[in-house]
Scaffold this active site. Structure first.
Site, mmCIF file in Angstrom:
data_model
loop_
_atom_site.group_PDB
_atom_site.id
_atom_site.type_symbol
_atom_site.label_atom_id
_atom_site.label_comp_id
_atom_site.label_asym_id
_atom_site.label_seq_id
_atom_site.Cartn_x
_atom_site.Cartn_y
_atom_site.Cartn_z
ATOM 1 N N CYS A 126 0.810 -1.226 0.000
ATOM 2 C CA CYS A 126 0.000 0.000 0.000
ATOM 3 C C CYS A 126 0.843 1.276 0.000
ATOM 4 O O CYS A 126 0.327 2.367 -0.246
ATOM 5 C CB CYS A 126 -0.941 0.015 1.195
ATOM 6 S SG CYS A 126 -2.045 -1.394 1.205
ATOM 7 N N HIS A 305 -2.858 7.361 3.121
ATOM 8 C CA HIS A 305 -3.395 6.105 2.591
ATOM 9 C C HIS A 305 -4.790 5.910 3.169
ATOM 10 O O HIS A 305 -5.012 6.074 4.367
ATOM 11 C CB HIS A 305 -2.463 4.960 2.998
ATOM 12 C CG HIS A 305 -3.003 3.606 2.664
ATOM 13 N ND1 HIS A 305 -3.663 3.342 1.482
ATOM 14 C CD2 HIS A 305 -2.970 2.429 3.347
ATOM 15 C CE1 HIS A 305 -4.019 2.071 1.463
ATOM 16 N NE2 HIS A 305 -3.613 1.500 2.572
ATOM 17 N N ASN A 335 -10.333 0.492 0.836
ATOM 18 C CA ASN A 335 -8.867 0.468 0.757
ATOM 19 C C ASN A 335 -8.463 -0.089 -0.611
ATOM 20 O O ASN A 335 -8.683 -1.260 -0.893
ATOM 21 C CB ASN A 335 -8.335 -0.410 1.897
ATOM 22 C CG ASN A 335 -6.818 -0.523 1.891
ATOM 23 O OD1 ASN A 335 -6.159 -0.138 0.928
ATOM 24 N ND2 ASN A 335 -6.277 -1.073 2.969
HETATM 25 N N1 COA Z 1 -18.953 -7.111 10.392
HETATM 26 C C1 COA Z 1 -19.422 -7.309 11.624
HETATM 27 N N2 COA Z 1 -18.656 -7.735 12.647
HETATM 28 C C2 COA Z 1 -17.363 -7.950 12.381
HETATM 29 C C3 COA Z 1 -16.801 -7.759 11.108
HETATM 30 C C4 COA Z 1 -17.664 -7.322 10.097
HETATM 31 N N3 COA Z 1 -17.224 -7.111 8.847
HETATM 32 N N4 COA Z 1 -15.495 -8.056 11.166
HETATM 33 C C5 COA Z 1 -15.212 -8.409 12.411
HETATM 34 N N5 COA Z 1 -16.356 -8.366 13.171
HETATM 35 C C6 COA Z 1 -16.513 -8.665 14.586
HETATM 36 C C7 COA Z 1 -15.418 -9.566 15.117
HETATM 37 O O1 COA Z 1 -15.714 -10.915 14.860
HETATM 38 C C8 COA Z 1 -15.451 -9.223 16.577
HETATM 39 O O2 COA Z 1 -16.534 -9.891 17.169
HETATM 40 P P1 COA Z 1 -16.408 -10.497 18.660
HETATM 41 O O3 COA Z 1 -16.127 -9.317 19.539
HETATM 42 O O4 COA Z 1 -17.731 -11.142 18.876
HETATM 43 O O5 COA Z 1 -15.265 -11.453 18.623
HETATM 44 C C9 COA Z 1 -15.770 -7.738 16.604
HETATM 45 O O6 COA Z 1 -16.378 -7.454 15.335
HETATM 46 C C10 COA Z 1 -14.561 -6.854 16.793
HETATM 47 O O7 COA Z 1 -13.532 -7.296 15.896
HETATM 48 P P2 COA Z 1 -12.136 -6.609 15.870
HETATM 49 O O8 COA Z 1 -11.279 -7.331 14.897
HETATM 50 O O9 COA Z 1 -11.635 -6.455 17.275
HETATM 51 O O10 COA Z 1 -12.516 -5.161 15.301
HETATM 52 P P3 COA Z 1 -11.625 -3.893 15.175
HETATM 53 O O11 COA Z 1 -12.209 -2.786 15.929
HETATM 54 O O12 COA Z 1 -10.159 -4.200 15.389
HETATM 55 O O13 COA Z 1 -11.790 -3.559 13.618
HETATM 56 C C11 COA Z 1 -10.609 -3.750 11.536
HETATM 57 C C12 COA Z 1 -11.354 -4.488 12.652
HETATM 58 C C13 COA Z 1 -10.139 -4.776 10.528
HETATM 59 C C14 COA Z 1 -11.602 -2.794 10.881
HETATM 60 C C15 COA Z 1 -9.431 -2.950 12.148
HETATM 61 O O14 COA Z 1 -8.677 -3.785 12.989
HETATM 62 C C16 COA Z 1 -8.514 -2.374 11.084
HETATM 63 O O15 COA Z 1 -8.917 -1.541 10.303
HETATM 64 N N6 COA Z 1 -7.248 -2.785 11.070
HETATM 65 C C17 COA Z 1 -6.299 -2.286 10.077
HETATM 66 C C18 COA Z 1 -6.573 -2.946 8.768
HETATM 67 C C19 COA Z 1 -5.842 -2.306 7.608
HETATM 68 O O16 COA Z 1 -5.775 -1.114 7.517
HETATM 69 N N7 COA Z 1 -5.323 -3.150 6.730
HETATM 70 C C20 COA Z 1 -4.707 -2.748 5.529
HETATM 71 C C21 COA Z 1 -3.355 -2.215 5.751
HETATM 72 S S1 COA Z 1 -2.709 -1.533 4.289
#
Ligand code: COA
Length: 378
Positions: A126, A305, A335
């Protein structure tokens, strides 16, 4: 003197998928996706290739009509049309090229008739646009300045096209709700011109932290059938057709199992990436501003980004900056990996947010773990 951006463009595939549409695939909803990421919809390629998207974005950046791919929506920011034959260099950062050979850059150069350009791809995930524009600026500076100083004659590079195009949908596991809601497809491009009377790019900063926990990965599984063992050639494996059938059958099985980590899809530890991203983005901005001998107050706009609006807000807070100073374009793109920064920059320019003389920081992070920033004057 320096490398000045004289044109920008972006393009998106026609199919737009809203958050709630994804309910047909995974257990998710609009409210969760919006509040956790700032994403409302994303564009997905059905038959638009990486190269076709790149063509449309590059044509927009050059201010020419993309008659060949006029069906692909694009936005252009370009004061006056740029002659394709005046482009000396094409750098194409991408993790989703249509082919390994020719490179995406070579295919685009041929298709757009950029007759006088040299062309190559880079993979910095990215952060690709930041790495690409930094490499282009270095080559332009070396060919225009160093030749006079150290006598080494290089091919003169006066104009460069940096184009990012991604079909992340090809690498997305559409059964995995933790990742599939994040990604989209699109392309962004910028044309740099070496000018004697303007600063253009003032500072660049590139960084690579080891991804010790494999927080962000995507394997490359393709291998041609191999007629070799540790003892040498295995004649019985030399029936390439038979071996190829076995490989196909293996991948059918892997696909059917769905949860195998061997599948060629993006795997991510969201929280680990989030922590890295927020810190990296703030630190890269600080580094590049310090390198330029400037202060954060001198910066009109930060174009980050577009991975997650919460990451951008986290970085803004860490830098004690107002969120208004950050370009937010993620809502209808998701993204798009390396394309995110040039697409957002095109939005900022097309929306009239920047004037000549304004200082802008472009900043990104990604798999690798790469990160970096570029400070330039518009
Ligand atoms: N819809 C609904 N619920 C979802 C979900 C979705 N699409 N994806 C995950 N969940 C749930 C999980 O299962 C979890 O449930 P639980 O509490 O019952 O176990 C809950 O939501 C929280 O999940 P979590 O992974 O802790 O959420 P988060 O606040 O960390 O958000 C991301 C997840 C992926 C949005 C976040 O971590 C993120 O943006 N990370 C960076 C990713 C990124 O930028 N990647 C590219 C880099 S170039």
């Amino acid at each position: 003197m320096g490398a000045v951006i004289i044109g920008c463009g972006k393009s998106t595939p026609n199919l737009e998928i809203e958050n709630d549409d994804l309910k047909a695939l995974v257990d998710t909803n609009d409210e969760w996706i919006r509040t956790r990421t700032g994403i409302g919809s994303r564009h997905i390629s059905v038959d638009e290739t990486t190269e076709a998207l790149a063509y449309a974005a590059s044509a927009a950046a050059l201010g020419m009509s993309a008659s060949k791919h006029s069906d692909i929506a694009s936005i252009s920011y370009c004061a006056e049309p740029i002659d394709p034959e005046s482009i000396d260099l094409v750098i194409f950062p991408t993790i989703t090229p249509d082919s390994i050979v020719p490179s995406a850059a070579a295919a685009l150069k041929k298709d757009m008739r950029l007759q006088n350009a040299i062309a190559f791809d880079i993979n910095a995930a990215c952060t690709g646009f930041i790495y690409g524009i930094s490499v282009a600026e270095s080559m332009m500076a070396a060919s225009n300045l160093a030749a006079a100083q150290n006598g080494c004659k290089r091919s003169k590079i006066k104009r460069a096209l940096i184009v990012c195009s991604e079909r992340l949908s090809r690498l997305t596991d559409w059964n995995e709700r933790g990742t599939c809601v994040l990604f989209g497809d699109g392309a962004g491009a910028a044309v740099l011109e070496w000018r004697d009377d303007e600063p253009g790019i003032i500072a660049t900063y590139m960084r690579n932290d080891d991804d010790d926990t494999n927080a962000l990965t995507c394997p490359n599984n393709f291998t041609a059938p191999q007629p070799f063992t540790k003892d040498g050639i295995d004649a019985s494996a030399s029936d390439v057709d038979e071996a190829a059938d076995e490989v196909d059958a293996f991948f059918d099985l892997v696909d059917a199992i769905g949860s195998s980590s061997d599948r060629q899809v993006i795997r991510m530890d969201g929280q680990a990436v989030f922590k890295f991203a927020g810190k990296a983005m703030a630190s890269c901005v600080e580094h590049v501003v310090e390198q330029a001998g400037l202060a954060l107050d001198d910066i009109k706009l930060i174009v980050p980004h577009q991975a997650n609006e919460r990451i951008i807000r986290f970085a803004a807070k860490r830098l004690s900056m107002d969120i208004e100073a950050f370009q937010l374009s993620i809502e209808d793109t998701g993204n798009t990996s390396s394309s995110g920064v040039p697409m957002a920059l095109t939005d900022a320019l097309a929306q009239g947010k920047l004037e000549r003389g304004d200082k802008v920081v472009l900043v990104a992070f990604g798999g690798g773990l790469t990160s970096g920033a570029v400070l330039l004057e518009i």
